[in-house]
Design a protein around this motif. Structure first.
Motif, PDB file in Angstrom:
ATOM      1  N   LEU A 347       0.855  -1.180   0.000  1.00  0.00           N
ATOM      2  CA  LEU A 347       0.000   0.000   0.000  1.00  0.00           C
ATOM      3  C   LEU A 347       0.896   1.236   0.000  1.00  0.00           C
ATOM      4  O   LEU A 347       1.814   1.349   0.808  1.00  0.00           O
ATOM      5  CB  LEU A 347      -0.886   0.010   1.246  1.00  0.00           C
ATOM      6  CG  LEU A 347      -1.641   1.308   1.515  1.00  0.00           C
ATOM      7  CD1 LEU A 347      -2.796   1.463   0.513  1.00  0.00           C
ATOM      8  CD2 LEU A 347      -2.154   1.346   2.946  1.00  0.00           C
ATOM      9  N   LYS A 348       0.625   2.171  -0.894  1.00  0.00           N
ATOM     10  CA  LYS A 348       1.428   3.389  -0.977  1.00  0.00           C
ATOM     11  C   LYS A 348       0.533   4.616  -0.942  1.00  0.00           C
ATOM     12  O   LYS A 348      -0.496   4.661  -1.611  1.00  0.00           O
ATOM     13  CB  LYS A 348       2.247   3.411  -2.270  1.00  0.00           C
ATOM     14  CG  LYS A 348       3.378   2.401  -2.324  1.00  0.00           C
ATOM     15  CD  LYS A 348       4.161   2.582  -3.615  1.00  0.00           C
ATOM     16  CE  LYS A 348       5.294   1.570  -3.704  1.00  0.00           C
ATOM     17  NZ  LYS A 348       6.042   1.719  -4.978  1.00  0.00           N
ATOM     18  N   VAL A 349       0.951   5.574  -0.161  1.00  0.00           N
ATOM     19  CA  VAL A 349       0.289   6.874  -0.195  1.00  0.00           C
ATOM     20  C   VAL A 349       0.894   7.648  -1.358  1.00  0.00           C
ATOM     21  O   VAL A 349       2.105   7.867  -1.416  1.00  0.00           O
ATOM     22  CB  VAL A 349       0.493   7.645   1.120  1.00  0.00           C
ATOM     23  CG1 VAL A 349      -0.156   9.027   1.035  1.00  0.00           C
ATOM     24  CG2 VAL A 349      -0.080   6.859   2.288  1.00  0.00           C
ATOM     25  N   GLU A 350       0.048   8.047  -2.303  1.00  0.00           N
ATOM     26  CA  GLU A 350       0.539   8.731  -3.499  1.00  0.00           C
ATOM     27  C   GLU A 350       0.478  10.246  -3.374  1.00  0.00           C
ATOM     28  O   GLU A 350       1.293  10.959  -3.963  1.00  0.00           O
ATOM     29  CB  GLU A 350      -0.252   8.271  -4.721  1.00  0.00           C
ATOM     30  CG  GLU A 350      -0.048   6.789  -5.032  1.00  0.00           C
ATOM     31  CD  GLU A 350      -0.835   6.331  -6.241  1.00  0.00           C
ATOM     32  OE1 GLU A 350      -1.802   7.032  -6.638  1.00  0.00           O
ATOM     33  OE2 GLU A 350      -0.491   5.275  -6.797  1.00  0.00           O
ATOM     34  N   THR A 363      -4.215   7.001  -2.099  1.00  0.00           N
ATOM     35  CA  THR A 363      -3.303   5.861  -2.119  1.00  0.00           C
ATOM     36  C   THR A 363      -3.438   5.131  -3.450  1.00  0.00           C
ATOM     37  O   THR A 363      -4.262   5.482  -4.294  1.00  0.00           O
ATOM     38  CB  THR A 363      -3.601   4.875  -0.969  1.00  0.00           C
ATOM     39  OG1 THR A 363      -4.775   4.109  -1.300  1.00  0.00           O
ATOM     40  CG2 THR A 363      -3.827   5.613   0.344  1.00  0.00           C
ATOM     41  N   ARG A 421      -4.181   4.857   8.317  1.00  0.00           N
ATOM     42  CA  ARG A 421      -4.484   3.939   7.216  1.00  0.00           C
ATOM     43  C   ARG A 421      -3.460   2.823   7.238  1.00  0.00           C
ATOM     44  O   ARG A 421      -2.322   2.975   6.820  1.00  0.00           O
ATOM     45  CB  ARG A 421      -4.428   4.673   5.864  1.00  0.00           C
ATOM     46  CG  ARG A 421      -4.521   3.769   4.622  1.00  0.00           C
ATOM     47  CD  ARG A 421      -5.818   2.953   4.630  1.00  0.00           C
ATOM     48  NE  ARG A 421      -6.059   2.301   3.346  1.00  0.00           N
ATOM     49  CZ  ARG A 421      -5.871   1.006   3.098  1.00  0.00           C
ATOM     50  NH1 ARG A 421      -5.412   0.213   4.065  1.00  0.00           N
ATOM     51  NH2 ARG A 421      -6.160   0.502   1.913  1.00  0.00           N
ATOM     52  N   LYS A 424      -0.230   3.731   8.682  1.00  0.00           N
ATOM     53  CA  LYS A 424       0.349   4.959   8.126  1.00  0.00           C
ATOM     54  C   LYS A 424      -0.443   6.106   8.737  1.00  0.00           C
ATOM     55  O   LYS A 424      -1.618   6.299   8.408  1.00  0.00           O
ATOM     56  CB  LYS A 424       0.264   4.957   6.603  1.00  0.00           C
ATOM     57  CG  LYS A 424       1.090   3.848   5.936  1.00  0.00           C
ATOM     58  CD  LYS A 424       0.971   3.925   4.427  1.00  0.00           C
ATOM     59  CE  LYS A 424       1.672   2.741   3.759  1.00  0.00           C
ATOM     60  NZ  LYS A 424       3.117   2.758   3.966  1.00  0.00           N
ATOM     61  N   ASN A 504       5.536   5.940   3.371  1.00  0.00           N
ATOM     62  CA  ASN A 504       5.719   4.767   2.516  1.00  0.00           C
ATOM     63  C   ASN A 504       6.966   3.967   2.870  1.00  0.00           C
ATOM     64  O   ASN A 504       7.002   2.749   2.727  1.00  0.00           O
ATOM     65  CB  ASN A 504       5.782   5.190   1.047  1.00  0.00           C
ATOM     66  CG  ASN A 504       4.446   5.675   0.515  1.00  0.00           C
ATOM     67  OD1 ASN A 504       3.389   5.191   0.935  1.00  0.00           O
ATOM     68  ND2 ASN A 504       4.471   6.652  -0.377  1.00  0.00           N
TER      69      ASN A 504
END
Length: 609
Positions: A347-350, A363, A421, A424, A504
């Motif tokens: 999972l990445k926060v964009e 994300t 999240r 995060k 991230n």
């Protein structure tokens, strides 16, 4: 003092002072010997109040802090160096100590010191530049002390007796540090005992449940962190072997042998991959320099290798394979493949959008929008459709499977929310000027993506997340060519507002990056690129000249073994410095050993002429 009359008919005589046979009182050596053998062992609590300081905004959020490992070491280093410098000035005036003709070392050392002072004058935060950042305490006075330690050791050490004084100091340090380390490895931490606590806590300070964040099967000693124990071992292990090789009596061999065993144990048991790397690199040079000695005493070296193997495999078994698993990181190709594979699934926060009365977390899985309407907060999906929520006390969850990974807490002490999240975490603060983010230390700020070193893009998690730290530190250097951000100002100079990338990489957007985990980047950022280049020149001159000297010398005395081992230690420490920082627990030892190596080289070369 010997006086030579080169020409009795001349009225002027040439005066030569024989420092080789002129032995100073041990009293004058005490400041340097205490730094070499006692200061690294200091563990004593110092209550630090950060309220109202710039540092408090770039720290963990704590306003009060107990420092055990750095504060008092730094003060003792400065105080003892000042006393040693005073002694030197008096003795030099009295012609009892020389100023050796070693301009090739003094000039780069002086340039470095000059830029330490200049960087302090133009520092982001001058109090930090003078006295150091919390937990580190390597301000201007400490950095200048390091430079003086090398200078003083060069000029104080002039004969075999002088060298032996440092041998005894180092042996004492090795044995005490080793005994403490062995105990910690097997679960007996001296500092957790009633006696240990009474030694490290002032009488007026009551601390309940005192503990340090290291369990059994590792070693932090008195050096603050297991990584720094690794740097310590890169310096001490070669010297312990040198002491054993140069021992002239049974007693010396026994004591030196114990020191070798303890340093091997500490080096392996601390689990520091930086330490492993440093010793591995320096071992290559050791094999070359001591090739004839190894052939001559091959049985003894075979025994040493056997001891190493037994300790290595024994500790690996005792730690359930921990050492082998940590060594896997040196398979760079495999590490890169693993990182890329995990990143594809992670999972990445964009992005994080901060507006006047709205904000959003975007994300690679979903987008969650937030809308503020007076005293109400609405939750919207990517199409701005309102989502149903469940409120339990101050905690809110979203009644939608797609957003089940979110936990939202309404702040009690400020107008805002904490959004979690999948661990995060972001702290949002509602102001009249729009939505902001709260960083550790209470900084109310925006999220700002930091410049990165493009060749490390995608490799941020390599070397235990050092890839990220290095990639964000390297772009800073273009602003610090001449003067740096200031001694120990790295945490303030680092782009701490890079919340998205930090979430991230670390999982925690609020984590404070307080050091670069790289000696060279630490120097360049704090005191400028020119200061780093001057030190690289200084170390390079020493290493090259030493390799030339010891590659052709016959090892027939303790002094020669120590000279070569000082070189090995310097190479190992600088190699470990690719992954470790300079700290007051270990750095003074490096600068003394560096000066000792230069002094021995000078003495050996003068005899060869």
């Amino acid at each position: 003092m010997k006086i030579k009359n080169e020409n009795k008919n001349k009225t002027k005589n040439i005066v030569t002072i024989d420092y080789e046979n002129k032995k100073l009182s041990v009293f004058y050596f005490l400041p340097l010997l205490l730094i070499a053998g006692f200061v690294p062992l200091i563990v004593y609590a110092k209550y630090v109040d950060l309220t109202g300081t710039t540092q408090s905004l770039y720290w963990t959020g704590q306003r009060q802090y107990l420092d055990f490992f750095s504060y008092w070491k730094s003060w003792w280093v400065v105080a003892l160096t000042a006393v040693a410098l005073l002694f030197y000035i008096i003795l030099y005036v009295q012609k009892k100590l020389p100023l050796k003709n070693l301009k090739q070392y003094y000039i780069p050392l002086g340039i470095y010191s000059l830029f330490v002072i200049i960087s302090t004058m133009f520092a982001i935060d001058k109090p930090t530049a003078l006295w150091g950042f919390v937990d580190m305490y390597q301000g201007m006075f400490v950095l200048l002390s390091y430079a003086f330690l090398t200078f003083l050791t060069i000029n104080f050490v002039n004969n075999k007796r002088d060298v032996n004084l440092f041998v005894n100091a180092f042996l004492f340090l090795m044995i005490v540090e080793g005994i403490i380390g062995v105990g910690q490895y097997f679960g007996f931490d001296f500092f957790q005992t009633s006696i240990g606590k009474s030694l490290i806590l002032p009488g007026n300070l009551v601390v309940e449940d005192l503990s340090f964040s290291f369990g059994p099967k590792t070693i932090y000693g008195t050096l603050f962190n297991t990584n720094f124990v690794g740097s310590f071992a890169t310096l001490m292990l070669p010297l312990s072997v040198a002491f054993l090789l140069g021992a002239n009596s049974k007693k010396q061999r026994i004591v030196s042998g114990i020191a070798v065993l303890l340093m091997l144990f500490v080096w392996i048991g601390c689990n520091s991959r930086a330490g492993y790397f440093g010793v591995a690199v320096s071992s290559v040079f050791s094999l070359w320099l001591f090739r004839k000695v190894i052939m001559k005493y091959w049985i003894g070296f075979a025994g040493l290798i056997l001891v190493f193997v037994l300790i290595f495999f024994g500790l690996n078994k005792a730690s359930d394979g921990r050492i082998f698993s940590r060594l896997k990181v040196f398979n760079i190709k495999q590490q890169i493949e693993v990182i890329k594979e995990r990143d594809e699934k992670a999972l990445k926060v964009e992005n994080i959008f901060l507006g006047q009365d709205s904000f959003a977390i975007i994300t690679n899985k979903e987008t969650l929008n937030f809308k503020i309407d007076e005293d109400k907060l609405y939750f919207l999906d990517e199409n701005n459709k309102e989502l149903e929520i469940t409120t339990k006390g101050n905690e809110i969850t979203i009644n939608n499977k797609k957003y089940s990974g979110y936990k939202i807490n309404i702040a009690k002490d400020y107008p805002g929310v904490t959004v979690n999240r999948s661990n995060k975490i972001f702290n949002f603060y509602f102001t009249v000027n729009g939505v902001k983010i709260i960083g550790l230390g209470g900084r109310i700020t925006d999220s700002k993506a930091a410049d990165s070193f493009k060749y490390l893009d995608g490799l941020e998690k390599i070397a235990t997340n050092r890839g990220y730290i290095w990639s964000r530190t390297l772009p800073l250097l273009k602003s610090y060519i001449l003067e740096g951000s200031g001694p120990d100002n790295y945490p303030i100079a680092f782009p701490q507002n890079d919340f998205i990338a930090k979430s991230n990489v670390f999982g925690n957007s609020n984590i404070i990056v307080d050091k670069p985990h790289n000696l060279f980047l630490q120097i360049a950022t704090n005191t400028g690129v020119i200061s780093l280049l001057s030190l690289i020149a200084l170390w390079g001159i020493y290493i090259i000249s030493s390799l030339k000297l010891y590659s052709k010398i016959e090892f027939d005395s303790l002094v020669k073994y120590i000279g070569a081992s000082a070189l090995i230690g310097v190479i190992g420490y600088l190699s470990a410095g690719m992954f470790n920082d300079s700290v007051t627990s270990v750095a003074p030892l490096f600068w003394i050993i560096f000066g000792l190596g230069i002094s021995i080289n000078f003495r050996l070369k003068s005899k060869m002429i």
